[in-house]
Design a protein around this motif. Structure first.
Motif, PDB file in Angstrom:
ATOM      1  N   SER A  83      78.106  26.067  77.488  1.00  0.00           N
ATOM      2  CA  SER A  83      78.985  26.755  78.429  1.00  0.00           C
ATOM      3  C   SER A  83      79.224  25.817  79.611  1.00  0.00           C
ATOM      4  CB  SER A  83      78.342  28.059  78.900  1.00  0.00           C
ATOM      5  OG  SER A  83      77.226  27.771  79.736  1.00  0.00           O
ATOM      6  N   PRO A  84      80.285  26.027  80.388  1.00  0.00           N
ATOM      7  CA  PRO A  84      80.561  25.107  81.504  1.00  0.00           C
ATOM      8  C   PRO A  84      79.376  24.942  82.467  1.00  0.00           C
ATOM      9  CG  PRO A  84      82.466  26.483  81.103  1.00  0.00           C
ATOM     10  CD  PRO A  84      81.359  27.023  80.220  1.00  0.00           C
ATOM     11  N   GLU A  85      78.760  26.038  82.879  1.00  0.00           N
ATOM     12  CA  GLU A  85      77.648  25.946  83.832  1.00  0.00           C
ATOM     13  C   GLU A  85      76.434  25.266  83.201  1.00  0.00           C
ATOM     14  OE1 GLU A  85      79.037  28.956  82.955  1.00  0.00           O
ATOM     15  OE2 GLU A  85      80.427  29.101  84.623  1.00  0.00           O
ATOM     16  N   TYR A  86      76.091  25.683  81.985  1.00  0.00           N
ATOM     17  CA  TYR A  86      74.925  25.105  81.328  1.00  0.00           C
ATOM     18  C   TYR A  86      75.194  23.648  80.951  1.00  0.00           C
ATOM     19  CZ  TYR A  86      70.656  24.858  78.587  1.00  0.00           C
ATOM     20  OH  TYR A  86      69.418  24.510  78.105  1.00  0.00           O
ATOM     21  N   GLY A  87      76.429  23.322  80.638  1.00  0.00           N
ATOM     22  CA  GLY A  87      76.791  21.945  80.330  1.00  0.00           C
ATOM     23  C   GLY A  87      76.510  21.022  81.505  1.00  0.00           C
ATOM     24  N   GLU A  88      76.815  21.479  82.718  1.00  0.00           N
ATOM     25  CA  GLU A  88      76.530  20.680  83.918  1.00  0.00           C
ATOM     26  C   GLU A  88      75.026  20.440  84.051  1.00  0.00           C
ATOM     27  OE1 GLU A  88      78.654  19.087  85.950  1.00  0.00           O
ATOM     28  OE2 GLU A  88      80.161  19.784  84.529  1.00  0.00           O
ATOM     29  N   ALA A  90      62.020  21.708  76.547  1.00  0.00           N
ATOM     30  CA  ALA A  90      62.551  22.914  77.187  1.00  0.00           C
ATOM     31  C   ALA A  90      64.069  22.913  77.198  1.00  0.00           C
ATOM     32  CB  ALA A  90      62.018  23.033  78.611  1.00  0.00           C
ATOM     33  N   GLY A  91      64.671  21.752  77.282  1.00  0.00           N
ATOM     34  CA  GLY A  91      66.120  21.640  77.278  1.00  0.00           C
ATOM     35  C   GLY A  91      66.707  21.614  75.885  1.00  0.00           C
ATOM     36  N   ALA A  92      65.899  21.838  74.890  1.00  0.00           N
ATOM     37  CA  ALA A  92      66.352  21.880  73.496  1.00  0.00           C
ATOM     38  C   ALA A  92      66.959  20.555  73.094  1.00  0.00           C
ATOM     39  CB  ALA A  92      67.345  23.016  73.289  1.00  0.00           C
ATOM     40  N   GLU A  97      73.533   7.340  70.952  1.00  0.00           N
ATOM     41  CA  GLU A  97      74.637   7.153  70.001  1.00  0.00           C
ATOM     42  C   GLU A  97      75.972   7.657  70.536  1.00  0.00           C
ATOM     43  OE1 GLU A  97      73.188   9.277  66.615  1.00  0.00           O
ATOM     44  OE2 GLU A  97      71.668   7.758  66.163  1.00  0.00           O
ATOM     45  N   VAL A  98      75.929   8.640  71.458  1.00  0.00           N
ATOM     46  CA  VAL A  98      77.143   9.179  72.067  1.00  0.00           C
ATOM     47  C   VAL A  98      76.917   9.342  73.567  1.00  0.00           C
ATOM     48  CG1 VAL A  98      77.893  10.419  69.976  1.00  0.00           C
ATOM     49  CG2 VAL A  98      76.533  11.613  71.687  1.00  0.00           C
ATOM     50  N   GLU A  99      78.003   9.461  74.297  1.00  0.00           N
ATOM     51  CA  GLU A  99      77.925   9.632  75.751  1.00  0.00           C
ATOM     52  C   GLU A  99      77.345  10.996  76.113  1.00  0.00           C
ATOM     53  OE1 GLU A  99      78.691   7.324  78.112  1.00  0.00           O
ATOM     54  OE2 GLU A  99      78.977   5.950  76.421  1.00  0.00           O
ATOM     55  N   VAL A 100      76.694  11.069  77.251  1.00  0.00           N
ATOM     56  CA  VAL A 100      76.064  12.301  77.728  1.00  0.00           C
ATOM     57  C   VAL A 100      77.077  13.439  77.844  1.00  0.00           C
ATOM     58  CG1 VAL A 100      74.834  13.367  79.657  1.00  0.00           C
ATOM     59  CG2 VAL A 100      74.198  11.075  78.897  1.00  0.00           C
ATOM     60  N   ASP A 101      78.303  13.145  78.239  1.00  0.00           N
ATOM     61  CA  ASP A 101      79.310  14.184  78.421  1.00  0.00           C
ATOM     62  C   ASP A 101      79.614  14.963  77.144  1.00  0.00           C
ATOM     63  OD1 ASP A 101      79.590  13.879  81.122  1.00  0.00           O
ATOM     64  OD2 ASP A 101      81.343  12.575  80.995  1.00  0.00           O
ATOM     65  N   ALA A 102      79.232  14.449  75.995  1.00  0.00           N
ATOM     66  CA  ALA A 102      79.461  15.160  74.736  1.00  0.00           C
ATOM     67  C   ALA A 102      78.770  16.520  74.723  1.00  0.00           C
ATOM     68  CB  ALA A 102      78.990  14.313  73.552  1.00  0.00           C
ATOM     69  N   GLU A 120      70.117  16.850  83.198  1.00  0.00           N
ATOM     70  CA  GLU A 120      68.817  16.660  82.533  1.00  0.00           C
ATOM     71  C   GLU A 120      68.833  15.454  81.600  1.00  0.00           C
ATOM     72  OE1 GLU A 120      67.658  21.428  82.351  1.00  0.00           O
ATOM     73  OE2 GLU A 120      68.409  20.412  80.559  1.00  0.00           O
ATOM     74  N   LEU A 121      69.862  15.360  80.796  1.00  0.00           N
ATOM     75  CA  LEU A 121      69.933  14.270  79.820  1.00  0.00           C
ATOM     76  C   LEU A 121      70.134  12.923  80.504  1.00  0.00           C
ATOM     77  CD1 LEU A 121      72.059  16.138  77.164  1.00  0.00           C
ATOM     78  CD2 LEU A 121      69.662  15.449  76.919  1.00  0.00           C
ATOM     79  N   THR A 122      70.907  12.892  81.571  1.00  0.00           N
ATOM     80  CA  THR A 122      71.095  11.656  82.326  1.00  0.00           C
ATOM     81  C   THR A 122      69.767  11.187  82.913  1.00  0.00           C
ATOM     82  OG1 THR A 122      73.397  12.200  82.816  1.00  0.00           O
ATOM     83  CG2 THR A 122      72.327  10.589  84.262  1.00  0.00           C
ATOM     84  N   ALA A 123      68.996  12.109  83.480  1.00  0.00           N
ATOM     85  CA  ALA A 123      67.682  11.756  84.036  1.00  0.00           C
ATOM     86  C   ALA A 123      66.760  11.213  82.946  1.00  0.00           C
ATOM     87  CB  ALA A 123      67.048  12.967  84.710  1.00  0.00           C
ATOM     88  N   PHE A 124      66.789  11.821  81.781  1.00  0.00           N
ATOM     89  CA  PHE A 124      65.967  11.369  80.660  1.00  0.00           C
ATOM     90  C   PHE A 124      66.347   9.936  80.282  1.00  0.00           C
ATOM     91  CE2 PHE A 124      65.054  10.823  76.158  1.00  0.00           C
ATOM     92  CZ  PHE A 124      63.773  11.339  76.031  1.00  0.00           C
ATOM     93  N   LEU A 125      67.627   9.686  80.087  1.00  0.00           N
ATOM     94  CA  LEU A 125      68.079   8.353  79.681  1.00  0.00           C
ATOM     95  C   LEU A 125      67.866   7.314  80.785  1.00  0.00           C
ATOM     96  CD1 LEU A 125      71.347   9.369  77.819  1.00  0.00           C
ATOM     97  CD2 LEU A 125      69.174   8.654  76.794  1.00  0.00           C
TER      98      LEU A 125
END
Length: 186
Positions: free
Chosen positions: A85-90, A15-17, A74-79, A95-100
């Motif tokens: 967009s700023p809001e969607y990036g947050e 869902a998070g692509a 391979e790269v940091e989550v902040d990438a 989401e990605l941090t929870a996954f990792l």
């Protein structure tokens, strides 16, 4: 790790692509013709619907490639902030941090195809483009912290999405990603 956790995380990843790729499927009924609205004094940010769709697809593929690199560790989550967009990036960082943090990793290619424009318009200083797309995750594998394949056997390999992008015509960024709630057009 219980089997239900990887399924939920796989659904979140889909869902998070989370990944990118290409395959073929039937397009949804796009309904009315795409619309373009602009301020009478502003020049349109895209010359055509095709140009807007092409820019959106390129932006989504960049988002998927970045997500894949993050999920492969391979790269940091902040990438992800560079292609969102700023809001969607947050939201994606969370989401990605929870996954990792769950110990899961993903590898392989996610691809999109059967894209069609829903609408495009411009606000004072940015373009907004919405598209339909089919996302294929059949080429991806989820692995746990021991490297074992925990890909759910019952996952949907192809999902219909509605994607929204915002930004300049030469710098669109993903601002929303939702599963299509109608009939599956993939």
């Amino acid at each position: 790790m219980p089997r239900a956790v990887p399924r939920r995380l796989a659904a979140l990843a889909i869902a998070g692509a989370t990944l990118a790729g290409l395959a073929a499927c039937a397009a949804p009924d796009p309904g009315p013709e795409p619309t373009q609205t602009t301020d009478a004094t502003a020049a349109p940010l895209f010359a055509s619907d095709e140009e807007a769709l092409e820019a959106a697809v390129a932006a989504y593929e960049a988002h998927l490639a970045t997500t894949a690199a993050i999920l492969a560790d391979e790269v940091e989550v902040d990438a992800i902030r560079h292609v969102s967009s700023p809001e969607y990036g947050e939201q994606r960082v969370s989401e990605l941090t929870a996954f990792l943090d769950s110990g899961l990793r993903a590898s392989g290619d996610v691809v999109i195809d059967t894209t069609s424009l829903i609408e495009r318009h411009s606000t004072e200083d940015e373009a907004v483009v919405s598209i339909y797309a089919c996302q294929d995750v059949s080429g991806t594998v989820l692995s746990n912290s021991e490297g074992e394949d925990v890909t759910p056997s019952d996952r949907d390999d192809r999902v219909p999405l509605v994607l929204e992008f915002r930004g300049a015509s030469n710098d669109l960024r993903l601002s929303g990603n939702e599963l299509w709630s109608g009939d599956n057009f993939c």
